[in-house]
Motif scaffolding. Sequence first.
Motif, PDB file in Angstrom:
ATOM      1  N   SER A   1       0.777  -1.058  -0.033  1.00 22.23           N
ATOM      2  CA  SER A   1       0.086  -0.337   0.270  1.00 22.23           C
ATOM      3  C   SER A   1       0.616   0.806  -0.669  1.00 22.23           C
ATOM      4  O   SER A   1       0.534   2.548  -0.249  1.00 22.23           O
ATOM      5  N   THR A   2       2.418   1.001  -0.112  1.00 22.72           N
ATOM      6  CA  THR A   2       3.071   2.222   0.474  1.00 22.72           C
ATOM      7  C   THR A   2       3.300   3.163  -0.470  1.00 22.72           C
ATOM      8  O   THR A   2       2.960   4.112  -1.068  1.00 22.72           O
ATOM      9  N   ASN A   3       3.167   1.549  -1.912  1.00 23.32           N
ATOM     10  CA  ASN A   3       3.795   2.639  -3.566  1.00 23.32           C
ATOM     11  C   ASN A   3       3.066   1.412  -4.420  1.00 23.32           C
ATOM     12  O   ASN A   3       3.127   0.600  -4.432  1.00 23.32           O
ATOM     13  N   PRO A   4       1.362   1.880  -4.105  1.00 26.51           N
ATOM     14  CA  PRO A   4       0.242   0.667  -5.096  1.00 26.51           C
ATOM     15  C   PRO A   4       1.202   0.343  -7.145  1.00 26.51           C
ATOM     16  O   PRO A   4       0.526  -0.368  -6.959  1.00 26.51           O
ATOM     17  N   ASP A   5       1.483   1.521  -6.695  1.00 24.65           N
ATOM     18  CA  ASP A   5       1.808   1.222  -8.302  1.00 24.65           C
ATOM     19  C   ASP A   5       3.399   0.328  -8.325  1.00 24.65           C
ATOM     20  O   ASP A   5       3.375   0.065  -9.729  1.00 24.65           O
TER      21      ASP A   5
ATOM     22  N   PHE B   1       9.823  -4.750  -5.036  1.00 26.58           N
ATOM     23  CA  PHE B   1      11.102  -4.339  -4.234  1.00 26.58           C
ATOM     24  C   PHE B   1      10.415  -3.375  -3.816  1.00 26.58           C
ATOM     25  O   PHE B   1      11.088  -3.217  -2.223  1.00 26.58           O
ATOM     26  N   ALA B   2      10.177  -2.114  -4.719  1.00 27.30           N
ATOM     27  CA  ALA B   2       8.689  -1.378  -3.551  1.00 27.30           C
ATOM     28  C   ALA B   2       8.044  -1.684  -2.462  1.00 27.30           C
ATOM     29  O   ALA B   2       7.985  -0.689  -1.155  1.00 27.30           O
ATOM     30  N   ALA B   3       7.560  -2.406  -2.641  1.00 28.32           N
ATOM     31  CA  ALA B   3       6.957  -3.468  -0.665  1.00 28.32           C
ATOM     32  C   ALA B   3       7.271  -3.585   0.141  1.00 28.32           C
ATOM     33  O   ALA B   3       6.590  -3.205   1.223  1.00 28.32           O
ATOM     34  N   LEU B   4       9.274  -3.551   0.024  1.00 23.84           N
ATOM     35  CA  LEU B   4      10.179  -4.032   1.017  1.00 23.84           C
ATOM     36  C   LEU B   4       9.670  -2.722   1.437  1.00 23.84           C
ATOM     37  O   LEU B   4      10.240  -1.956   1.426  1.00 23.84           O
ATOM     38  N   SER B   5      10.581  -3.362   2.784  1.00 26.04           N
ATOM     39  CA  SER B   5      11.151  -1.707   3.694  1.00 26.04           C
ATOM     40  C   SER B   5      12.591  -2.092   3.753  1.00 26.04           C
ATOM     41  O   SER B   5      13.358  -2.788   2.696  1.00 26.04           O
ATOM     42  N   PHE B   6      12.681  -0.798   3.795  1.00 29.36           N
ATOM     43  CA  PHE B   6      14.416  -0.651   3.442  1.00 29.36           C
ATOM     44  C   PHE B   6      15.834  -1.348   4.449  1.00 29.36           C
ATOM     45  O   PHE B   6      16.446  -1.976   3.349  1.00 29.36           O
ATOM     46  N   GLU B   7      15.250  -1.909   5.702  1.00 29.73           N
ATOM     47  CA  GLU B   7      15.944  -2.886   5.752  1.00 29.73           C
ATOM     48  C   GLU B   7      16.148  -4.150   4.544  1.00 29.73           C
ATOM     49  O   GLU B   7      17.132  -4.608   4.760  1.00 29.73           O
TER      50      GLU B   7
END
Length: 102
Positions: free
Chosen positions: A58-62, A66-72
């Motif tokens: 949900s942080t980046n629906p598009d 990779f975008a769904a992963l946390s920075f860690e």
Amino acid sequence: MDLHLDDYLIWSLDHYISINEGSGIKNVKFSSVTAEMLDVAAMQLILSGGFKNIPNYSTNPDGGPFAALSFEDRFEEIYMLENTQVDMGSLPTPFKNNIGLH
């Protein structure tokens, strides 16, 4: 983000990198295949259960895995790529089975 570093990196990948294929040099949109490589490796991390934080689409629906992963977890995935701990055969061309290019 205010510096638009992401836009610069995409532009650089698409304009400064080309690959030499048997018959000559071929220009490839490296930003697209690099994003695909990161998504394939992220999916492998997710399916293996190796993530520390639950992926949040949900942080980046598009965005992709990779975008769904946390920075860690993104750093963990990049570490896995650097150490060929992902299925190199599943990566997109030109990264597929190409240890020197990932």
